[in-house]
Scaffold this motif. Structure first.
Motif, PDB file in Angstrom:
ATOM      1  N   CYS A  28       0.852  -1.190   0.000  1.00  0.00           N
ATOM      2  CA  CYS A  28       0.000   0.000   0.000  1.00  0.00           C
ATOM      3  C   CYS A  28       0.891   1.246   0.000  1.00  0.00           C
ATOM      4  O   CYS A  28       2.111   1.154   0.142  1.00  0.00           O
ATOM      5  CB  CYS A  28      -0.947  -0.008   1.197  1.00  0.00           C
ATOM      6  SG  CYS A  28      -0.161   0.259   2.792  1.00  0.00           S
ATOM      7  N   VAL A  29       0.272   2.394  -0.140  1.00  0.00           N
ATOM      8  CA  VAL A  29       1.020   3.653  -0.227  1.00  0.00           C
ATOM      9  C   VAL A  29       1.907   3.863   0.997  1.00  0.00           C
ATOM     10  O   VAL A  29       3.080   4.215   0.869  1.00  0.00           O
ATOM     11  CB  VAL A  29       0.067   4.862  -0.386  1.00  0.00           C
ATOM     12  CG1 VAL A  29       0.830   6.172  -0.321  1.00  0.00           C
ATOM     13  CG2 VAL A  29      -0.708   4.770  -1.679  1.00  0.00           C
ATOM     14  N   CYS A  30       1.360   3.621   2.188  1.00  0.00           N
ATOM     15  CA  CYS A  30       2.140   3.888   3.398  1.00  0.00           C
ATOM     16  C   CYS A  30       3.356   2.969   3.497  1.00  0.00           C
ATOM     17  O   CYS A  30       4.394   3.354   4.024  1.00  0.00           O
ATOM     18  CB  CYS A  30       1.280   3.829   4.647  1.00  0.00           C
ATOM     19  SG  CYS A  30       0.533   2.240   4.999  1.00  0.00           S
ATOM     20  N   VAL A  32       5.033   1.705   0.805  1.00  0.00           N
ATOM     21  CA  VAL A  32       5.994   2.236  -0.180  1.00  0.00           C
ATOM     22  C   VAL A  32       6.706   3.440   0.408  1.00  0.00           C
ATOM     23  O   VAL A  32       7.935   3.569   0.312  1.00  0.00           O
ATOM     24  CB  VAL A  32       5.283   2.599  -1.509  1.00  0.00           C
ATOM     25  CG1 VAL A  32       6.211   3.351  -2.441  1.00  0.00           C
ATOM     26  CG2 VAL A  32       4.730   1.347  -2.184  1.00  0.00           C
ATOM     27  N   GLN A  33       5.946   4.311   1.023  1.00  0.00           N
ATOM     28  CA  GLN A  33       6.504   5.502   1.664  1.00  0.00           C
ATOM     29  C   GLN A  33       7.572   5.132   2.690  1.00  0.00           C
ATOM     30  O   GLN A  33       8.679   5.678   2.680  1.00  0.00           O
ATOM     31  CB  GLN A  33       5.381   6.287   2.334  1.00  0.00           C
ATOM     32  CG  GLN A  33       5.852   7.417   3.220  1.00  0.00           C
ATOM     33  CD  GLN A  33       4.737   7.972   4.094  1.00  0.00           C
ATOM     34  OE1 GLN A  33       3.578   7.560   4.004  1.00  0.00           O
ATOM     35  NE2 GLN A  33       5.097   8.913   4.944  1.00  0.00           N
ATOM     36  N   ALA A  34       7.261   4.216   3.567  1.00  0.00           N
ATOM     37  CA  ALA A  34       8.183   3.827   4.636  1.00  0.00           C
ATOM     38  C   ALA A  34       9.422   3.118   4.090  1.00  0.00           C
ATOM     39  O   ALA A  34      10.547   3.405   4.518  1.00  0.00           O
ATOM     40  CB  ALA A  34       7.462   2.933   5.640  1.00  0.00           C
ATOM     41  N   ILE A  35       9.221   2.207   3.172  1.00  0.00           N
ATOM     42  CA  ILE A  35      10.340   1.411   2.651  1.00  0.00           C
ATOM     43  C   ILE A  35      11.325   2.265   1.878  1.00  0.00           C
ATOM     44  O   ILE A  35      12.545   2.136   2.030  1.00  0.00           O
ATOM     45  CB  ILE A  35       9.806   0.253   1.783  1.00  0.00           C
ATOM     46  CG1 ILE A  35       9.043  -0.747   2.666  1.00  0.00           C
ATOM     47  CG2 ILE A  35      10.936  -0.435   1.019  1.00  0.00           C
ATOM     48  CD1 ILE A  35       8.102  -1.652   1.897  1.00  0.00           C
ATOM     49  N   LEU A  36      10.802   3.182   1.045  1.00  0.00           N
ATOM     50  CA  LEU A  36      11.687   4.016   0.214  1.00  0.00           C
ATOM     51  C   LEU A  36      12.058   5.335   0.883  1.00  0.00           C
ATOM     52  O   LEU A  36      12.835   6.113   0.328  1.00  0.00           O
ATOM     53  CB  LEU A  36      11.030   4.284  -1.146  1.00  0.00           C
ATOM     54  CG  LEU A  36      10.746   3.049  -2.001  1.00  0.00           C
ATOM     55  CD1 LEU A  36      10.159   3.473  -3.341  1.00  0.00           C
ATOM     56  CD2 LEU A  36      11.989   2.199  -2.196  1.00  0.00           C
ATOM     57  N   ASP A  37      11.494   5.587   2.062  1.00  0.00           N
ATOM     58  CA  ASP A  37      11.764   6.820   2.804  1.00  0.00           C
ATOM     59  C   ASP A  37      11.469   8.054   1.942  1.00  0.00           C
ATOM     60  O   ASP A  37      12.309   8.917   1.736  1.00  0.00           O
ATOM     61  CB  ASP A  37      13.208   6.848   3.324  1.00  0.00           C
ATOM     62  CG  ASP A  37      13.431   7.937   4.352  1.00  0.00           C
ATOM     63  OD1 ASP A  37      12.467   8.313   5.038  1.00  0.00           O
ATOM     64  OD2 ASP A  37      14.578   8.429   4.456  1.00  0.00           O
ATOM     65  N   ILE A  38      10.229   8.078   1.436  1.00  0.00           N
ATOM     66  CA  ILE A  38       9.754   9.211   0.647  1.00  0.00           C
ATOM     67  C   ILE A  38       8.446   9.684   1.261  1.00  0.00           C
ATOM     68  O   ILE A  38       7.845   8.988   2.087  1.00  0.00           O
ATOM     69  CB  ILE A  38       9.546   8.842  -0.845  1.00  0.00           C
ATOM     70  CG1 ILE A  38       8.548   7.696  -1.016  1.00  0.00           C
ATOM     71  CG2 ILE A  38      10.883   8.502  -1.505  1.00  0.00           C
ATOM     72  CD1 ILE A  38       8.236   7.323  -2.462  1.00  0.00           C
ATOM     73  N   SER A  39       7.979  10.859   0.876  1.00  0.00           N
ATOM     74  CA  SER A  39       6.733  11.381   1.423  1.00  0.00           C
ATOM     75  C   SER A  39       5.539  10.604   0.866  1.00  0.00           C
ATOM     76  O   SER A  39       5.628   9.995  -0.204  1.00  0.00           O
ATOM     77  CB  SER A  39       6.579  12.867   1.091  1.00  0.00           C
ATOM     78  OG  SER A  39       6.343  13.034  -0.301  1.00  0.00           O
ATOM     79  N   GLN A  63      -9.998  -0.101   3.497  1.00  0.00           N
ATOM     80  CA  GLN A  63      -9.880   1.276   3.001  1.00  0.00           C
ATOM     81  C   GLN A  63      -8.574   1.533   2.256  1.00  0.00           C
ATOM     82  O   GLN A  63      -8.338   2.635   1.802  1.00  0.00           O
ATOM     83  CB  GLN A  63     -10.052   2.290   4.140  1.00  0.00           C
ATOM     84  CG  GLN A  63      -8.946   2.300   5.153  1.00  0.00           C
ATOM     85  CD  GLN A  63      -9.315   1.541   6.411  1.00  0.00           C
ATOM     86  OE1 GLN A  63      -9.980   0.517   6.365  1.00  0.00           O
ATOM     87  NE2 GLN A  63      -8.870   2.028   7.545  1.00  0.00           N
ATOM     88  N   TRP A  64      -7.735   0.515   2.110  1.00  0.00           N
ATOM     89  CA  TRP A  64      -6.443   0.686   1.456  1.00  0.00           C
ATOM     90  C   TRP A  64      -6.424   0.058   0.075  1.00  0.00           C
ATOM     91  O   TRP A  64      -7.069  -0.963  -0.162  1.00  0.00           O
ATOM     92  CB  TRP A  64      -5.320   0.067   2.298  1.00  0.00           C
ATOM     93  CG  TRP A  64      -5.048   0.833   3.540  1.00  0.00           C
ATOM     94  CD1 TRP A  64      -4.281   1.942   3.671  1.00  0.00           C
ATOM     95  CD2 TRP A  64      -5.548   0.547   4.847  1.00  0.00           C
ATOM     96  NE1 TRP A  64      -4.280   2.373   4.983  1.00  0.00           N
ATOM     97  CE2 TRP A  64      -5.058   1.525   5.724  1.00  0.00           C
ATOM     98  CE3 TRP A  64      -6.373  -0.454   5.351  1.00  0.00           C
ATOM     99  CZ2 TRP A  64      -5.347   1.553   7.071  1.00  0.00           C
ATOM    100  CZ3 TRP A  64      -6.677  -0.427   6.698  1.00  0.00           C
ATOM    101  CH2 TRP A  64      -6.162   0.567   7.543  1.00  0.00           C
ATOM    102  N   ILE A 109       4.463  -4.625  10.579  1.00  0.00           N
ATOM    103  CA  ILE A 109       3.746  -3.366  10.771  1.00  0.00           C
ATOM    104  C   ILE A 109       2.425  -3.436   9.996  1.00  0.00           C
ATOM    105  O   ILE A 109       2.387  -3.865   8.845  1.00  0.00           O
ATOM    106  CB  ILE A 109       4.582  -2.175  10.287  1.00  0.00           C
ATOM    107  CG1 ILE A 109       5.875  -2.096  11.099  1.00  0.00           C
ATOM    108  CG2 ILE A 109       3.799  -0.873  10.354  1.00  0.00           C
ATOM    109  CD1 ILE A 109       6.896  -1.120  10.570  1.00  0.00           C
ATOM    110  N   ILE A 110       1.342  -3.016  10.638  1.00  0.00           N
ATOM    111  CA  ILE A 110       0.023  -3.018  10.009  1.00  0.00           C
ATOM    112  C   ILE A 110      -0.391  -1.575   9.780  1.00  0.00           C
ATOM    113  O   ILE A 110      -0.291  -0.736  10.675  1.00  0.00           O
ATOM    114  CB  ILE A 110      -0.995  -3.752  10.885  1.00  0.00           C
ATOM    115  CG1 ILE A 110      -0.594  -5.210  11.071  1.00  0.00           C
ATOM    116  CG2 ILE A 110      -2.395  -3.643  10.292  1.00  0.00           C
ATOM    117  CD1 ILE A 110      -1.432  -5.968  12.052  1.00  0.00           C
ATOM    118  N   CYS A 111      -0.873  -1.299   8.569  1.00  0.00           N
ATOM    119  CA  CYS A 111      -1.344   0.055   8.245  1.00  0.00           C
ATOM    120  C   CYS A 111      -2.556   0.407   9.093  1.00  0.00           C
ATOM    121  O   CYS A 111      -3.459  -0.418   9.258  1.00  0.00           O
ATOM    122  CB  CYS A 111      -1.712   0.148   6.777  1.00  0.00           C
ATOM    123  SG  CYS A 111      -0.335  -0.123   5.668  1.00  0.00           S
ATOM    124  N   THR A 112      -2.538   1.620   9.620  1.00  0.00           N
ATOM    125  CA  THR A 112      -3.682   2.079  10.405  1.00  0.00           C
ATOM    126  C   THR A 112      -4.068   3.476  10.001  1.00  0.00           C
ATOM    127  O   THR A 112      -3.332   4.177   9.422  1.00  0.00           O
ATOM    128  CB  THR A 112      -3.378   2.060  11.913  1.00  0.00           C
ATOM    129  OG1 THR A 112      -2.217   2.859  12.158  1.00  0.00           O
ATOM    130  CG2 THR A 112      -3.176   0.669  12.414  1.00  0.00           C
TER     131      THR A 112
END
Length: 112
Positions: A28-30, A32-39, A63-64, A109-112
């Motif tokens: 999911c977006v969050c 990708v954000q965390a893994i690549l350290d991007i906004s 919702q994801w 880690i689970i998206c919340t």
């Protein structure tokens, strides 16, 4: 899709990095954000461009939206995939991204 459009999509390093990690698993977006350290904005922008061009697909879960490589696209462009895979497997930046992916996934880690 025209050949020039395909190569335009691959002119951005972040999009190539996203494809690299999506070849391993749906994300999911969050994530990708965390893994690549991007906004989150940057991750969403690139995911939407890749999806619009047919490089990736998504599936809604709760919702994801979870993104994955679009098999139809990559089956039609097998030689391009093999070239990218070689780069992903041999370039330090992409190898590091896969290590970040494994580390992230190991934390459950689970998206919340």
């Amino acid at each position: 899709m025209k050949l020039t459009d395909i190569f335009k999509m691959l002119t951005d390093e972040t999009r190539i990095r996203i494809l690299n990690i999506l070849k391993e698993t749906d994300l999911c977006v969050c994530e990708v954000q965390a893994i690549l350290d991007i906004s989150q904005t940057n991750a969403s922008k690139h995911l939407n461009k890749l999806k619009g061009a047919g490089f990736i697909a998504d599936e809604k879960k709760s919702q994801w939206s979870y993104y994955c490589l679009n098999d139809d696209f990559w089956n039609k462009h097998e030689q391009l995939y093999q070239y990218l895979k070689y780069q992903w497997d041999t370039s330090d930046c992409y190898i590091k991204d896969l290590e970040s992916l494994r580390e992230y996934k190991s934390k459950n880690i689970i998206c919340t």
